[in-house]
Write an enzyme that holds these catalytic residues in place. Structure first.
Site, PDB file in Angstrom:
ATOM      1  N   SER A 173      10.592   2.467   2.209  1.00 28.44           N
ATOM      2  CA  SER A 173       9.761   3.665   2.326  1.00 28.44           C
ATOM      3  C   SER A 173      10.414   4.932   1.775  1.00 28.44           C
ATOM      4  CB  SER A 173       9.382   3.900   3.785  1.00 28.44           C
ATOM      5  OG  SER A 173       8.418   2.960   4.169  1.00 28.44           O
ATOM      6  N   LYS A 193       8.634   6.494  -1.038  1.00 24.27           N
ATOM      7  CA  LYS A 193       7.444   7.330  -0.837  1.00 24.27           C
ATOM      8  C   LYS A 193       7.691   8.793  -1.209  1.00 24.27           C
ATOM      9  CE  LYS A 193       5.840   4.294   2.917  1.00 24.27           C
ATOM     10  NZ  LYS A 193       5.766   4.132   4.391  1.00 24.27           N
ATOM     11  N   TYR A 229       2.470  -0.577  -4.768  1.00 20.67           N
ATOM     12  CA  TYR A 229       3.156  -0.163  -3.532  1.00 20.67           C
ATOM     13  C   TYR A 229       4.287  -1.132  -3.169  1.00 20.67           C
ATOM     14  CZ  TYR A 229       3.887   0.731   1.444  1.00 20.67           C
ATOM     15  OH  TYR A 229       4.465   0.991   2.664  1.00 20.67           O
ATOM     16  N   TYR A 269       8.514   9.027  10.752  1.00 21.65           N
ATOM     17  CA  TYR A 269       7.375   8.558  11.558  1.00 21.65           C
ATOM     18  C   TYR A 269       7.409   9.207  12.944  1.00 21.65           C
ATOM     19  CZ  TYR A 269       8.163   5.310   7.789  1.00 21.65           C
ATOM     20  OH  TYR A 269       8.418   4.792   6.563  1.00 21.65           O
ATOM     21  N   VAL A 307      12.681   0.800   5.963  1.00 16.26           N
ATOM     22  CA  VAL A 307      13.034  -0.326   6.839  1.00 16.26           C
ATOM     23  C   VAL A 307      14.180  -1.182   6.299  1.00 16.26           C
ATOM     24  CG1 VAL A 307      10.946  -0.710   8.216  1.00 16.26           C
ATOM     25  CG2 VAL A 307      11.095  -1.703   5.942  1.00 16.26           C
TER      26      VAL A 307
HETATM   27  N1  GLN Z   1       7.411  -2.238   2.741  1.00 13.62           N
HETATM   28  C1  GLN Z   1       7.344  -1.725   4.069  1.00 13.62           C
HETATM   29  C2  GLN Z   1       5.927  -1.807   4.566  1.00 13.62           C
HETATM   30  O1  GLN Z   1       5.061  -1.457   3.835  1.00 13.62           O
HETATM   31  C3  GLN Z   1       7.850  -0.301   4.076  1.00 13.62           C
HETATM   32  C4  GLN Z   1       7.833   0.302   5.459  1.00 13.62           C
HETATM   33  C5  GLN Z   1       9.026   1.170   5.721  1.00 13.62           C
HETATM   34  O2  GLN Z   1      10.030   1.180   5.037  1.00 13.62           O
HETATM   35  N2  GLN Z   1       8.952   1.869   6.836  1.00 13.62           N
HETATM   36  O3  GLN Z   1       5.677  -2.220   5.685  1.00 13.62           O
END
Ligand code: GLN
Length: 309
Positions: A64, A67, A191, A243, A261
């Site tokens: 993420s 992003k 994505y 988050y 993650v």
């Molecule tokens: N690839 C993960 C997902 O879409 C990314 C989520 C994350 O890093 N928080 O669930």
């Protein structure tokens, strides 16, 4: 003068007994089998000094953290019009939550929760095939880090695709509200590949340096975004980058940051440095446990904070 290398070395040494704490993401095998005892940290200052500790040169799945960079691309392509598609408010819920989306008629709270990032990727896709859009994101990362050997881990991308039921649910849901312009498979194809970009802490810290230096990469001289835009991206990272752990991160670290993650966190100390940490064990919000602690230690020892002079 602050001896940054000594600070980074101390943090690495002091955290060593705790390596392995937290829970490694296990929703795909490629992340589940990552050795949890790894730790890397890179601090790149706006004047170009690089301070590394631990496994700062080892590539990991940025997930993420990507992003931040797709948001930057989408802002470049569409300007402030992107805010018709996503909001700018902290979500107070998990990164992959679906409930809020129904209440808000398919308009995600912010560009960093999964739904919002998927909407942003839809905007990056405008005028491109999925393959071209993936190429654009990867080229942007190489340009920012000023390194050509950054790659996408195809196995990670494929596993994400094969198991991404919830992301498909989010995307289909948005599509049902006519909030996505491209087919769900195309948007998620891009994505999943952006999440599967593999970078080291050193590369990531370099890539984020423009956010610490008013929009211009001070090492290459390239203006990436305007001063105002860098400031706004940082504001979003601070309020939404972790988050439902964003408030806690602001309280403890006090710097804009974005987690993934894979266990990475990119943090920005405006006017000072860009910092990347990596430790795969996550806390209950899905943010790197030791990575967050390492950043808190760094902020305390350097005095870096967006809340104090
Ligand atoms: N690839 C993960 C997902 O879409 C990314 C989520 C994350 O890093 N928080 O669930």
């Amino acid at each position: 003068m602050t001896d940054l290398q000594a600070i980074v070395d101390d943090i690495h040494r002091e955290l060593a007994p705790r390596f392995g704490e937290g829970k490694v993401a296990d929703y795909i095998p490629q992340l589940a089998r990552v050795d949890p005892k790894q730790f890397g940290m890179a601090v790149v200052t706006v004047d170009g000094a690089v301070h590394l500790a631990g496994e700062a040169e080892k590539a990991f799945s940025i997930q993420s953290i990507s992003k931040v960079f797709t948001l930057t691309i989408a802002l470049g392509k569409h300007g402030e019009a992107i805010w018709n598609r996503v909001g700018r408010e902290p979500s107070g819920s998990a990164f992959n939550s679906i409930v809020q989306l129904e209440h808000e008629h398919g308009k995600p709270r912010n560009p960093f929760i999964n739904a919002g990032a998927i909407a942003i990727t839809d905007l990056v896709l405008a005028g491109h095939t999925p393959k071209e859009a993936i190429g654009e994101v990867l080229r942007f990362m190489r340009f920012l880090a000023d390194e050509e050997d950054i790659v996408i881990d195809r196995d990670v991308a494929q596993s994400e695709q094969a198991t991404g039921y919830r992301n498909f649910a989010l995307a289909n849901f948005m599509r049902s509200f006519e909030k996505l312009s491209h087919p769900v498979e195309h948007v998620l194809g891009v994505y999943f590949h952006q999440c599967a970009i593999a970078m080291s802490c050193r590369q990531l810290a370099r890539a984020g340096l423009f956010l610490a230096a008013s929009g211009t990469n001070p090492l290459t001289g390239h203006r990436v975004v305007s001063h105002m835009r860098a400031r706004r991206i940082n504001a979003l990272m601070l309020t939404c980058g972790h988050y439902d752990g964003s408030g806690d991160f602001a309280y403890h670290v006090g710097l804009p940051g974005k987690s993934g993650v894979g266990g990475g966190i990119l943090a920005v100390a405006p006017g000072k440095a860009s910092v990347a940490v990596w430790s795969p064990g996550l806390n209950r919000n899905g943010n790197s446990l030791l990575g967050s602690i390492a950043l808190e230690m760094l902020a305390n020892r350097t005095g870096w904070s967006v809340f104090a002079a």
